[in-house]
Motif scaffolding. Structure first.
Motif, PDB file in Angstrom:
ATOM      1  N   TRP A   1       0.826  -1.205   0.000  1.00  0.00           N
ATOM      2  CA  TRP A   1       0.000   0.000   0.000  1.00  0.00           C
ATOM      3  C   TRP A   1       0.866   1.264   0.000  1.00  0.00           C
TER       4      TRP A   1
ATOM      5  N   LEU B   1      -5.051   0.156  -4.465  1.00  0.00           N
ATOM      6  CA  LEU B   1      -5.952  -0.933  -4.115  1.00  0.00           C
ATOM      7  C   LEU B   1      -5.691  -2.188  -4.939  1.00  0.00           C
TER       8      LEU B   1
ATOM      9  N   CYS C   1     -15.635   4.649  -3.281  1.00  0.00           N
ATOM     10  CA  CYS C   1     -14.342   4.647  -2.586  1.00  0.00           C
ATOM     11  C   CYS C   1     -13.381   3.632  -3.194  1.00  0.00           C
TER      12      CYS C   1
ATOM     13  N   LEU D   1      -9.896   4.250  -5.519  1.00  0.00           N
ATOM     14  CA  LEU D   1      -8.623   3.685  -5.082  1.00  0.00           C
ATOM     15  C   LEU D   1      -8.070   2.653  -6.057  1.00  0.00           C
TER      16      LEU D   1
ATOM     17  N   ALA E   1     -12.396   9.275   2.524  1.00  0.00           N
ATOM     18  CA  ALA E   1     -11.703   8.026   2.832  1.00  0.00           C
ATOM     19  C   ALA E   1     -10.625   7.730   1.787  1.00  0.00           C
ATOM     20  N   SER E   2     -10.938   7.966   0.531  1.00  0.00           N
ATOM     21  CA  SER E   2      -9.954   7.732  -0.539  1.00  0.00           C
ATOM     22  C   SER E   2      -8.751   8.650  -0.377  1.00  0.00           C
TER      23      SER E   2
ATOM     24  N   ILE F   1      -7.635  10.057   2.389  1.00  0.00           N
ATOM     25  CA  ILE F   1      -6.845   9.651   3.561  1.00  0.00           C
ATOM     26  C   ILE F   1      -5.984   8.438   3.233  1.00  0.00           C
ATOM     27  N   LEU F   2      -6.550   7.497   2.487  1.00  0.00           N
ATOM     28  CA  LEU F   2      -5.859   6.242   2.214  1.00  0.00           C
ATOM     29  C   LEU F   2      -4.799   6.364   1.124  1.00  0.00           C
ATOM     30  N   TRP F   3      -4.969   7.317   0.199  1.00  0.00           N
ATOM     31  CA  TRP F   3      -4.039   7.364  -0.931  1.00  0.00           C
ATOM     32  C   TRP F   3      -3.262   8.671  -1.074  1.00  0.00           C
TER      33      TRP F   3
END
Length: 211
Positions: free
Chosen positions: A31, A42, A147, A151, A189-190, A192-194
């Protein structure tokens, strides 16, 4: 060395296997270690989990895309079935299964097949809402599906915008607000994650694209 860490202008007699799981970092590292290319993580992360379960060979990796392609066909079939007869839905599914583009993407070890499966899932949800009426749960599930789409590949941005536009045109006001809220949650959320990894990828590409 170039931005990939590979030696330049040096003959390498025994190159490392870049796809082997024997010397690979833990799955979660996929990740945060996605460099040189500008892509969300993802697909790489789920592919790594798939290979941990199914094996680390080339054909096992290709089978992940093939499986995603089959999932996409199933969702398209059920979407068509809600709007037409079983014969028509079967014809639509067969047309998709025999499409040269579908076959090509189903054999590549790239993120397009996963994006196609998620897009087909979103399309099925939209048709279900059109056919059976909107519900709070259905609208939120559709919005949250954006989401994993975001990702998977940046090409999915157009699909996400189209889904939101459809909702603004077709849904009642209260469901429009719910879709916008679900989309906002998916977007945050996307990000924050990427986003932290994406900024690093842009910096790496600024040093030169090795490909």
């Amino acid at each position: 060395d170039d931005v990939t860490g590979w030696p330049v202008d040096v003959l390498v007699d025994r190159p490392d296997s870049l796809t082997s799981l024997e010397t690979a970092a833990p799955p979660l590292a996929a990740w945060a270690r996605f460099k040189v290319v500008l892509h969300p993580p993802l697909y790489v992360f789920t592919l790594r989990l798939w290979r941990e379960v199914c094996g680390g060979g080339d054909w096992q990796a290709a089978m992940y895309s093939a499986t995603c392609g089959v999932v996409a066909i199933v969702f398209v079939f059920f979407a068509a079935r809600m709007q037409a007869s079983r014969t028509v839905a079967t014809a639509v599914g067969m047309a998709m299964a025999l499409s040269p583009v579908q076959i090509d993407l189903g054999t590549e070890v790239r993120s397009y097949a996963l994006m196609m499966a998620l897009s087909a899932c979103a399309a099925w949800q939209m048709v279900r809402i059109e056919s059976r009426g909107a519900t709070t749960q259905g609208v939120w599930w559709l919005g949250l599906t954006l989401c994993p789409l975001m990702l998977t590949h940046y090409f999915a941005a157009g699909t996400c915008l189209a889904i939101v536009l459809w909702g603004m045109l077709r849904l009642e006001r209260r469901f429009r607000r719910q879709l916008l809220a679900a989309t906002a949650v998916a977007a945050v959320a996307s990000a924050i994650l990427w986003l932290p990894q994406g900024i690093g990828q842009i910096a790496d590409l600024g040093a030169g694209d090795a490909y």
